[in-house]
Design a protein around this motif. Structure first.
Motif, PDB file in Angstrom:
ATOM      1  N   ILE A 240       0.842  -1.199   0.000  1.00 34.00           N
ATOM      2  CA  ILE A 240       0.000   0.000   0.000  1.00 34.00           C
ATOM      3  C   ILE A 240       0.881   1.254   0.000  1.00 34.00           C
ATOM      4  CG2 ILE A 240      -1.777   1.283   1.251  1.00 34.00           C
ATOM      5  CD1 ILE A 240      -2.809  -1.323   0.224  1.00 34.00           C
ATOM      6  N   ALA A 241       1.907   1.237   0.849  1.00 33.48           N
ATOM      7  CA  ALA A 241       2.804   2.398   0.927  1.00 33.48           C
ATOM      8  C   ALA A 241       3.483   2.633  -0.411  1.00 33.48           C
ATOM      9  CB  ALA A 241       3.842   2.186   2.034  1.00 33.48           C
TER      10      ALA A 241
ATOM     11  N   ALA B  28       1.385   4.285  -3.194  1.00 32.56           N
ATOM     12  CA  ALA B  28       1.337   5.745  -3.062  1.00 32.56           C
ATOM     13  C   ALA B  28       2.549   6.375  -3.749  1.00 32.56           C
ATOM     14  CB  ALA B  28       1.286   6.126  -1.590  1.00 32.56           C
ATOM     15  N   THR B  29       3.703   5.747  -3.575  1.00 34.69           N
ATOM     16  CA  THR B  29       4.911   6.237  -4.237  1.00 34.69           C
ATOM     17  C   THR B  29       4.782   6.137  -5.750  1.00 34.69           C
ATOM     18  OG1 THR B  29       6.212   5.473  -2.363  1.00 34.69           O
ATOM     19  CG2 THR B  29       7.419   5.993  -4.384  1.00 34.69           C
TER      20      THR B  29
ATOM     21  N   GLN C 188       2.869   8.947  -7.157  1.00 34.03           N
ATOM     22  CA  GLN C 188       3.659  10.178  -7.173  1.00 34.03           C
ATOM     23  C   GLN C 188       4.601  10.224  -8.367  1.00 34.03           C
ATOM     24  OE1 GLN C 188       6.972  11.226  -4.253  1.00 34.03           O
ATOM     25  NE2 GLN C 188       5.150  11.992  -3.221  1.00 34.03           N
TER      26      GLN C 188
ATOM     27  N   GLU D 252       4.670  12.450 -12.017  1.00 35.44           N
ATOM     28  CA  GLU D 252       5.811  13.199 -12.561  1.00 35.44           C
ATOM     29  C   GLU D 252       6.043  12.822 -14.022  1.00 35.44           C
ATOM     30  OE1 GLU D 252       9.418  13.813 -10.114  1.00 35.44           O
ATOM     31  OE2 GLU D 252       8.320  12.803  -8.504  1.00 35.44           O
TER      32      GLU D 252
ATOM     33  N   ALA E 177      13.005   4.814 -10.937  1.00 35.58           N
ATOM     34  CA  ALA E 177      12.583   6.114 -10.409  1.00 35.58           C
ATOM     35  C   ALA E 177      12.079   6.013  -8.972  1.00 35.58           C
ATOM     36  CB  ALA E 177      11.505   6.710 -11.303  1.00 35.58           C
ATOM     37  N   CYS E 178      11.588   4.837  -8.611  1.00 32.47           N
ATOM     38  CA  CYS E 178      11.054   4.657  -7.258  1.00 32.47           C
ATOM     39  C   CYS E 178      12.070   4.016  -6.317  1.00 32.47           C
ATOM     40  CB  CYS E 178       9.810   3.781  -7.291  1.00 32.47           C
ATOM     41  SG  CYS E 178       8.436   4.438  -8.242  1.00 32.47           S
ATOM     42  N   SER E 179      13.234   3.684  -6.840  1.00 34.00           N
ATOM     43  CA  SER E 179      14.266   2.980  -6.068  1.00 34.00           C
ATOM     44  C   SER E 179      13.758   1.661  -5.494  1.00 34.00           C
ATOM     45  CB  SER E 179      14.801   3.853  -4.927  1.00 34.00           C
ATOM     46  OG  SER E 179      15.108   5.133  -5.369  1.00 34.00           O
TER      47      SER E 179
ATOM     48  N   LEU F 159      -6.772   1.696  -4.623  1.00 41.51           N
ATOM     49  CA  LEU F 159      -6.607   2.212  -3.265  1.00 41.51           C
ATOM     50  C   LEU F 159      -7.914   2.774  -2.713  1.00 41.51           C
ATOM     51  CD1 LEU F 159      -3.175   4.080  -3.369  1.00 41.51           C
ATOM     52  CD2 LEU F 159      -3.730   2.044  -2.072  1.00 41.51           C
TER      53      LEU F 159
END
Lengths: 214, 214
Positions: free
Chosen positions: B13-14, B17-18, B21, B25, B42-44, B80
């Motif tokens: 879930i966390a 959200a990333t 984001q 972009e 991009a999200c590592s 979500l």
DNA sequence: GAAATTCCGTTACAAAATTCACAAACCAAG
DNA sequence: CTTGGTTTGTGAATTTTGTAACGGAATTTC
């Protein structure tokens, strides 16, 4: 206080913060000693979890007795590196930035915002909470002068990367990014993303999902 | 959009959200299609991670092509449960509460604060951001009237439990607690703790620890 | 002062999350 | 229509994290 083991789980660090919070409540209530069992219940975790988390950093308890509340708070704070103050620089004095500057809890928790930076000429020179807003170009000088170690980014997303560059160039050691944008930094710089909408998303998801499960 | 599997990891879930984001972009930059590999970078995170996270909710990609950015944003939002607005009640109009009321991002993200509550008679009746501060006792009526679903607690720690009780009694479905205190609620109420000092603690720990490791 | 009780620290085990690896699917080009 | 180059979705392997069990240390009770 050195760490015992090589690698410490991220989740452990997060829980230690919770332990401090709950222990502080116990202290306020006048409780001097607490067992891992009782602390676990208050934190909604398993008691082995607590003992294991603490074991990464040392032996803080007394067998047959439990943990001395004040001592444990002190030990955890030392383990986390918050037994001293950290000087912070805030970059981006918008609504969020101002709110953080006004938030008394920062100083109380040992994260002292000593510089407020912005690149908007209309804001530079303005006073916020007894602090003058300074041009971001002065970061290197101020970081040295004031011993700033942690940078707080509260710019709009499109300016977050530039703020990060300034901070890194100025010799900051870690960055807390409140802007809703990813930023790239050299890997010796510690970077944390803060986005409390994550929590709202999780809530929305679970509320909706739990309803379906009925 | 139903979930495929029974239980979805909190960490997933966390990350979703990333992803939103970062995808936003990409969208702003004009990228229409993205592979899990590029998104992962991009999200590592690992690219399998992304594919697996998404697989909990459905099949959103096209083999040999990747993911259509706009479609994926829409799909994740639907997954979500943030493809619609959520009405929120804020309890505790202190510094933090006011900052959140002023924060435009809430409305933009679909979490609309429709009621501001406090039990301090000096605050009741005051207008904040075009909203009248109302006595907490009126929560049950307002929850029904305005269809409030999520409660936001921004009281001092010692009043957090009372705020939670009010919210639960009024029939709220989930609570986001910004107060630095644990609260007890029935287990059908979804509860999230927000404490951004966690991130500062983690930063302090790693900065100190990495220095030692030199 | 011995026995019983409590409770920590640690080891062994179980569960969960992450990463790997590959078949199936898709597109483009010829 | 077939071939070649990509990239997803997913079962299996691996790593990480969390839980249970237990020996040993301290305290309390008798």
């Amino acid at each position: 206080m050195a760490v015992k083991s090589e690698h410490i789980p991220k989740a452990t660090i997060a829980r230690l913060a919770t332990y401090i919070q709950v222990l502080s409540e116990f202290k306020r209530e006048g409780t001097d000693v607490v067992s891992s069992e009782r602390l676990a219940e208050a934190c909604s975790v398993n008691s082995s979890q607590i003992r294991k988390d603490l074991a990464y950093f040392g032996e803080f308890g007394v067998r047959g007795v439990g943990y001395y509340v004040q001592d444990l708070i002190t030990s955890i704070k030392r383990s986390l590196g918050i037994d001293r103050a950290w000087n912070c620089a805030l970059v981006g004095v918008g609504n969020l930035g101002r709110a953080l500057l006004r938030h008394r809890e920062f100083t109380r928790k040992g994260f002292i915002i000593r510089g407020a930076f912005d690149c908007d000429p209309y804001k530079i020179g303005e006073m916020v909470e007894g602090m003058e807003i300074v041009c971001s170009r002065q970061l290197p000088a101020k970081v040295k002068e004031l011993g700033l170690e942690i940078g707080i980014i509260t710019t709009p997303p499109e300016r977050a990367q530039r703020a990060a560059n300034y901070l890194v160039g100025a010799g900051i050691k870690g960055i807390i990014n409140f802007a809703p944008a990813r930023v790239a930094v050299p890997k010796h710089i510690h970077l944390e993303y803060v986005d409390f909408f994550h929590y709202f998303y999780a809530a929305a998801f679970h509320i909706r999902f739990d309803e379906q499960a009925d």
